[in-house]
Structure formats: C-alpha cells, structure tokens
Design a protein around this motif. Sequence first.
Motif, PDB file in Angstrom:
ATOM      1  N   ILE A   8       8.868 -58.130 -70.378  1.00 55.25           N
ATOM      2  CA  ILE A   8       9.341 -56.993 -71.187  1.00 55.25           C
ATOM      3  C   ILE A   8       8.369 -56.739 -72.340  1.00 55.25           C
ATOM      4  O   ILE A   8       8.040 -55.584 -72.651  1.00 55.25           O
ATOM      5  N   ILE A   9       7.881 -57.799 -72.945  1.00 53.33           N
ATOM      6  CA  ILE A   9       6.901 -57.650 -74.024  1.00 53.33           C
ATOM      7  C   ILE A   9       5.622 -57.016 -73.481  1.00 53.33           C
ATOM      8  O   ILE A   9       5.039 -56.126 -74.109  1.00 53.33           O
ATOM      9  N   LEU A  13       4.252 -53.615 -75.055  1.00 49.39           N
ATOM     10  CA  LEU A  13       3.109 -53.653 -75.954  1.00 49.39           C
ATOM     11  C   LEU A  13       1.748 -53.465 -75.278  1.00 49.39           C
ATOM     12  O   LEU A  13       0.815 -52.996 -75.919  1.00 49.39           O
ATOM     13  N   ILE A  14       1.633 -53.821 -74.018  1.00 43.65           N
ATOM     14  CA  ILE A  14       0.332 -53.744 -73.351  1.00 43.65           C
ATOM     15  C   ILE A  14       0.253 -52.541 -72.418  1.00 43.65           C
ATOM     16  O   ILE A  14      -0.704 -51.767 -72.458  1.00 43.65           O
ATOM     17  N   ALA A  15       1.250 -52.372 -71.563  1.00 42.81           N
ATOM     18  CA  ALA A  15       1.224 -51.304 -70.553  1.00 42.81           C
ATOM     19  C   ALA A  15       1.040 -49.908 -71.150  1.00 42.81           C
ATOM     20  O   ALA A  15       0.279 -49.108 -70.583  1.00 42.81           O
ATOM     21  N   PRO A  16       1.672 -49.565 -72.265  1.00 39.13           N
ATOM     22  CA  PRO A  16       1.460 -48.209 -72.804  1.00 39.13           C
ATOM     23  C   PRO A  16       0.000 -47.928 -73.156  1.00 39.13           C
ATOM     24  O   PRO A  16      -0.481 -46.815 -72.960  1.00 39.13           O
ATOM     25  N   GLY A  21      -3.389 -41.817 -71.229  1.00 39.93           N
ATOM     26  CA  GLY A  21      -4.615 -41.080 -70.997  1.00 39.93           C
ATOM     27  C   GLY A  21      -5.484 -41.601 -69.870  1.00 39.93           C
ATOM     28  O   GLY A  21      -6.659 -41.274 -69.800  1.00 39.93           O
ATOM     29  N   ILE A  22      -4.915 -42.424 -68.994  1.00 41.45           N
ATOM     30  CA  ILE A  22      -5.738 -43.022 -67.943  1.00 41.45           C
ATOM     31  C   ILE A  22      -6.322 -41.972 -67.006  1.00 41.45           C
ATOM     32  O   ILE A  22      -7.392 -42.173 -66.434  1.00 41.45           O
ATOM     33  N   ALA A  23      -5.675 -40.831 -66.867  1.00 39.57           N
ATOM     34  CA  ALA A  23      -6.235 -39.765 -66.029  1.00 39.57           C
ATOM     35  C   ALA A  23      -7.569 -39.292 -66.589  1.00 39.57           C
ATOM     36  O   ALA A  23      -8.463 -38.893 -65.842  1.00 39.57           O
ATOM     37  N   ALA A  24      -7.729 -39.353 -67.901  1.00 40.51           N
ATOM     38  CA  ALA A  24      -8.966 -38.910 -68.535  1.00 40.51           C
ATOM     39  C   ALA A  24     -10.029 -40.007 -68.568  1.00 40.51           C
ATOM     40  O   ALA A  24     -11.190 -39.765 -68.283  1.00 40.51           O
ATOM     41  N   PRO A  67      -2.720 -53.397 -61.001  1.00 42.56           N
ATOM     42  CA  PRO A  67      -3.971 -53.536 -61.754  1.00 42.56           C
ATOM     43  C   PRO A  67      -4.437 -52.164 -62.224  1.00 42.56           C
ATOM     44  O   PRO A  67      -4.046 -51.130 -61.680  1.00 42.56           O
ATOM     45  N   ILE A  68      -5.299 -52.151 -63.209  1.00 42.83           N
ATOM     46  CA  ILE A  68      -5.703 -50.894 -63.845  1.00 42.83           C
ATOM     47  C   ILE A  68      -6.281 -49.887 -62.860  1.00 42.83           C
ATOM     48  O   ILE A  68      -5.977 -48.696 -62.947  1.00 42.83           O
ATOM     49  N   ASN A  69      -7.081 -50.326 -61.899  1.00 50.27           N
ATOM     50  CA  ASN A  69      -7.665 -49.362 -60.965  1.00 50.27           C
ATOM     51  C   ASN A  69      -6.592 -48.713 -60.091  1.00 50.27           C
ATOM     52  O   ASN A  69      -6.673 -47.530 -59.775  1.00 50.27           O
TER      53      ASN A  69
END
Length: 95
Positions: A8-9, A13-16, A21-24, A67-69
Amino acid sequence: MHRQTLLIIYQSLIAPYINYGIAAWGQAYSSNLEKILILQKRALRFIYSTERNAHAIPLFVNANLLPINFIYFETISSLMHDVRNKVAPSKIQNL
C-alpha cells in the motif's frame, strides 16, 4: 511491517511518480528508464524480504504490479484505444 502495508505504501508513494506523465516521458533513453526499473525491483525485494539478486519477475507477479516499460506500453495502448474510438481528449485527438 506487514507485506500488504508495504505494498500500500508502494502504491501510495512510489507508483504515482512512475505513472505520472509516462505517456510523455516513457520513450526516454533506456538507460534512464533502467534506473527506475532497478529502483522498482529494489523496492519489491525489500517488500518481499528477498536477496539482492533474486529474480524480480515473480515479485512483480505476486504484487500484481507492472515494470515501468510495461506500464508505458499499457498507457500508450489505452491512449491509442481512446483515440481510435474517438473518446480521447480533443487536443490529443487532433494530433
């Protein structure tokens, strides 16, 4: 700390920061994105109390995280779906 609390943390705190703006910026140099992926893996290894070199894929699966990708691919796919179905914001639709 309980694993669910740590997840949950992470989501709070990290995921947002990863998603915003990841599309950019998701097409940045892979060396920059790799640094973020390493931090994601480090956070998951901490949450699951695993070794530093443990495989991260099972941790992503257990945590139901991408994962981020893959977050980038999901975001762009969703955006293209909206563009195709003409439900995207007009500024994006007109591009």
